[in-house]
Motif scaffolding. Structure first.
Motif, PDB file in Angstrom:
ATOM      1  N   TYR A   1      28.451  30.943  57.467  1.00 29.78           N
ATOM      2  CA  TYR A   1      27.762  32.092  56.873  1.00 29.78           C
ATOM      3  C   TYR A   1      26.361  31.722  56.392  1.00 29.78           C
ATOM      4  CZ  TYR A   1      29.453  30.235  52.360  1.00 29.78           C
ATOM      5  OH  TYR A   1      29.733  29.440  51.279  1.00 29.78           O
TER       6      TYR A   1
ATOM      7  N   LYS B   1      24.500  29.330  57.820  1.00 35.27           N
ATOM      8  CA  LYS B   1      23.741  29.197  59.073  1.00 35.27           C
ATOM      9  C   LYS B   1      23.312  30.568  59.575  1.00 35.27           C
ATOM     10  CE  LYS B   1      23.931  27.281  63.758  1.00 35.27           C
ATOM     11  NZ  LYS B   1      23.380  28.492  64.395  1.00 35.27           N
ATOM     12  N   SER B   2      24.225  31.547  59.495  1.00 32.35           N
ATOM     13  CA  SER B   2      23.905  32.899  59.925  1.00 32.35           C
ATOM     14  C   SER B   2      22.784  33.493  59.082  1.00 32.35           C
ATOM     15  CB  SER B   2      25.155  33.778  59.840  1.00 32.35           C
ATOM     16  OG  SER B   2      24.866  35.111  60.195  1.00 32.35           O
ATOM     17  N   ALA B   3      22.862  33.298  57.760  1.00 32.89           N
ATOM     18  CA  ALA B   3      21.834  33.838  56.869  1.00 32.89           C
ATOM     19  C   ALA B   3      20.477  33.194  57.152  1.00 32.89           C
ATOM     20  CB  ALA B   3      22.241  33.604  55.412  1.00 32.89           C
TER      21      ALA B   3
ATOM     22  N   ASP C   1      19.476  31.645  60.010  1.00 35.83           N
ATOM     23  CA  ASP C   1      18.993  31.976  61.351  1.00 35.83           C
ATOM     24  C   ASP C   1      18.523  33.421  61.460  1.00 35.83           C
ATOM     25  OD1 ASP C   1      19.607  29.411  62.087  1.00 35.83           O
ATOM     26  OD2 ASP C   1      21.417  29.926  63.212  1.00 35.83           O
ATOM     27  N   ALA C   2      19.089  34.300  60.629  1.00 33.04           N
ATOM     28  CA  ALA C   2      18.743  35.721  60.708  1.00 33.04           C
ATOM     29  C   ALA C   2      17.424  36.038  60.016  1.00 33.04           C
ATOM     30  CB  ALA C   2      19.860  36.567  60.093  1.00 33.04           C
ATOM     31  N   TRP C   3      16.912  35.087  59.203  1.00 31.97           N
ATOM     32  CA  TRP C   3      15.667  35.347  58.479  1.00 31.97           C
ATOM     33  C   TRP C   3      14.490  34.856  59.303  1.00 31.97           C
ATOM     34  CZ3 TRP C   3      16.013  38.188  54.098  1.00 31.97           C
ATOM     35  CH2 TRP C   3      14.800  38.488  53.466  1.00 31.97           C
ATOM     36  N   GLU C   4      13.625  35.756  59.674  1.00 36.37           N
ATOM     37  CA  GLU C   4      12.553  35.439  60.615  1.00 36.37           C
ATOM     38  C   GLU C   4      11.360  34.764  59.956  1.00 36.37           C
ATOM     39  OE1 GLU C   4       9.744  37.731  63.939  1.00 36.37           O
ATOM     40  OE2 GLU C   4      11.119  38.870  62.658  1.00 36.37           O
TER      41      GLU C   4
ATOM     42  N   TRP D   1      20.780  38.881  48.438  1.00 32.74           N
ATOM     43  CA  TRP D   1      20.054  40.133  48.667  1.00 32.74           C
ATOM     44  C   TRP D   1      19.442  40.652  47.374  1.00 32.74           C
ATOM     45  CZ3 TRP D   1      18.403  41.648  53.122  1.00 32.74           C
ATOM     46  CH2 TRP D   1      17.844  42.925  53.251  1.00 32.74           C
TER      47      TRP D   1
ATOM     48  N   THR E   1      30.605  39.860  53.228  1.00 29.62           N
ATOM     49  CA  THR E   1      29.492  40.569  52.605  1.00 29.62           C
ATOM     50  C   THR E   1      29.307  40.258  51.124  1.00 29.62           C
ATOM     51  OG1 THR E   1      30.984  42.476  52.450  1.00 29.62           O
ATOM     52  CG2 THR E   1      29.372  42.460  54.243  1.00 29.62           C
TER      53      THR E   1
END
Length: 449
Positions: A46, A48-50, A52-55, A204, A197
Motif C-alpha cells: 500500500y 508502494k502504491s501511494a 507510485d501514484a503521486w506524480e 490525505w 482506504t
C-alpha cells in the motif's frame, strides 16, 4: 457580529508563543514514533502504491524512500505509512489519531519552506491540539454518521498546524480552516472487507491541510463559520450543529490536551488494547484448549466497528481486517501474549488455533462503559469444566494513566526500524537527530532511503 469558532481559534493561535515543556516533549516523541512507523511500513504494497501514484516531485522526504516529492506528496505518503499498520498514537477522548496527520504535514512544509524548528514545533503543537479538541465537540457522532474522525478532523488540525508553522495572519488562518472544511473526507466502509482506504485517510488529511493553507496564503477565501455553521463541518460529518464549542476554543494555547496523547503498544484498533492485556493475563492462567467461551463487556459505541457483524469479526478475511476485529485481537492476546506487527501477517491470521479461539469470543453491551472518555477492557473465560475466570483493565497502557516514557518510545522506534529493514546505525542516527530537531530547520534528506 460575534467571532466565529474559527476566528476564536485563529486569534488564540496568533497569540501563541512557545508551547510548554511537556508539549514539546510530546511533539518530539511523536516525530520519533511517526518516523519509525514510516520505516516499518516502507516495504508494504500500500505504501508502494501511494508513492507510485503521486506524480509530482520536489524537495520533501518520504521517510525511508529514495525518491523526493512535493510537500503534499511527502505528507500523503508519510501519513499513509504512519497509519497503515494502525500502530500510531491516539487520543483517548476522541478517539482520533493526530500524529499521523500533523507530523507528516509539518515535516513536509518545514522541508519545503526551510522554516525554523521552533515554528515547526508550534505547528505540530497547534495541529495536534486542535485535532484532539475537535474530537470532543460531538463525541461519537462522526463515527455514527459513517465517517472517520481522523480523516475529517485531522484535515482541520493540519490546516491549523501548517498555518501556524507558516506564520499566516489571523485572517489567512481563518480562511485556511474554512477551505479545509471542504477538503475533509473519509468514510469507514473499509470495515466491510478490510480494504486499504483507512490507511490513506491521515495522508490525505495531511496534504489537504497543506493545500488549504497554501490557498489561504495566496488569498483564497473560505467560510469563517466552517465549524458551527448551518451547513458547516459538524452538520456535514456529525449531523449536528449543537456541539460543545467550549471544548474546542476555551483555553486554547493555554490549557493543553496534546501532551496527553497515547502511544500504542499494539498494532490494531485502540479500543482493543485493554482487552488484549486482559486476554494476555488470562492466557498465562488457562490452557486455551480448555476454553468453552469468551464473553466481554463492551461499549455500545465500539460495537459497529469492532464487534459486528460478529460472524465476520470472528473470522476476519485478511490481516488488515483482523486489526479491527475484537475477537481476533483477544485471541491474539491469549495465544501470543501481544498484538504487535507480527500478529497481523496474512499467515498468522490464518492460524487455525487463533481462528478457532476467535470463533468463541462474543460480547455483551455494558451501558455504563465510560467510552470514549476512557478505554477499558473486560474478558471473562468460561472453561469446559464449568469454572470462570475474568480480568478487567480500567485504561489503555501508553495513555495518560500509564504513559510511555521517551525511552519506551525510542525502543518502539528501534523495533519498528528493524521490522522495516533499517540497520541499527541508521536508527540511532535518527534518534540523535531527533534530540535537537526543534533547535534548527528540519531536514530529513539523510533519512530518505
Amino acid at each position: 457580529m460575534s467571532e466565529s469558532v474559527a476566528e476564536q481559534l485563529a486569534g488564540a493561535i496568533a497569540s501563541l508563543r512557545e508551547p510548554p515543556r511537556e508539549v514539546r516533549e510530546t511533539a518530539e516523541k511523536l516525530v520519533i514514533d511517526i518516523a519509525g512507523l514510516c520505516v516499518a511500513a516502507r516495504g508494504t504494497d500500500y505504501v508502494k502504491s501511494a508513492l507510485d501514484a503521486w506524480e509530482a516531485g520536489g524537495a520533501c522526504s518520504a521517510i525511508g524512500h529514495g525518491r523526493s516529492l512535493d510537500a503534499a506528496g511527502a505528507a500523503f505518503v508519510n501519513g499513509t505509512a504512519a497509519h497503515g499498520e494502525d500502530f500510531d498514537d491516539t487520543f483517548e477522548g476522541g478517539p482520533v489519531h493526530a500524529g499521523a496527520v500533523i507530523v507528516p504535514a509539518i515535516l513536509a512544509v518545514a522541508e519545503r519552506e526551510k522554516i525554523s524548528g521552533k515554528d515547526a514545533l508550534r505547528g505540530i503543537a497547534v495541529g495536534v491540539e486542535l485535532t484532539c479538541r475537535a474530537s470532543l465537540v460531538a463525541p461519537k457522532l462522526i463515527h455514527k454518521a459513517g465517517f472517520h474522525p481522523t480523516a475529517v478532523l485531522g484535515t482541520m488540525g493540519a490546516a491549523a498546524g501548517v498555518s501556524t508553522a507558516l506564520s499566516l495572519s489571523k485572517t489567512q488562518t481563518v480562511n485556511a480552516l474554512g477551505i479545509a472544511g471542504s477538503m475533509a473526507s473519509g468514510i469507514i466502509e473499509y470495515l466491510a472487507e478490510g480494504t486499504w482506504t483507512k490507511r490513506l485517510h491521515p495522508g490525505w488529511a495531511a496534504q489537504s491541510g497543506i493545500r488549504a493553507a497554501d490557498l489561504a496564503r495566496n488569498g483564497f477565501i473560505g467560510p469563517r463559520t466552517v465549524f458551527e455553521g448551518t451547513h458547516g463541518l459538524y452538520h456535514g460529518f456529525a449531523n449536528t450543529t449543537q456541539g460543545d464549542w467550549a471544548k474546542l476554543v476555551d483555553g486554547f494555547g493555554k490549557r493543553w490536551l496534546a501532551s496527553g496523547v497515547a502511544f500504542k503498544l499494539y498494532a490494531c484498533g485502540t479500543m482493543t488494547h485493554p482487552y488484549i492485556d486482559c486476554a494476555a493475563r488470562l492466557g498465562k492462567k488457562v490452557d486455551i484448549s480448555d476454553i468453552q467461551e469468551v464473553v466481554c463487556e463492551a461499549a455500545e459505541g465500539t460495537v459497529h466497528r469492532l464487534w459486528e457483524p460478529l460472524a465476520a469479526k470472528q473470522a476476519p478475511p485478511n490481516a488488515y481486517a483482523a486489526k479491527f476485529s475484537q475477537p481476533y485481537c483477544i485471541a491474539a492476546g491469549f495465544v501470543l501474549g501481544h498484538a504487535g506487527l507480527e500478529a497481523f501477517t496474512e499467515e498468522r491470521v490464518r492460524d487455525p488455533k487463533l481462528r478457532a479461539l476467535a470463533a468463541k469470543v462474543r460480547y455483551e453491551i455494558d451501558p455504563d462503559n465510560p467510552y470514549p472518555n476512557e478505554f477499558t477492557g473486560h474478558v471473562k473465560v468460561k472453561l469446559k469444566n464449568g469454572k470462570t475466570l475474568e480480568e478487567r483493565q480500567p485504561h489503555i497502557r501508553g495513555g495518560t494513566h500509564e504513559p510511555l516514557s521517551r525511552a519506551d518510545v525510542e525502543e518502539k522506534f528501534r523495533l519498528n526500524c528493524a521490522y522495516g529493514g533499517w540497520p541499527t546505525d541508521r536508527a540511532e542516527e535518527f534518534l540523535r537527530w531527533a534530540k535537537g530537531a526543534f533547535e534548527r530547520p528540519l531536514d530529513l534528506k539523510p533519512f530518505r532511503s
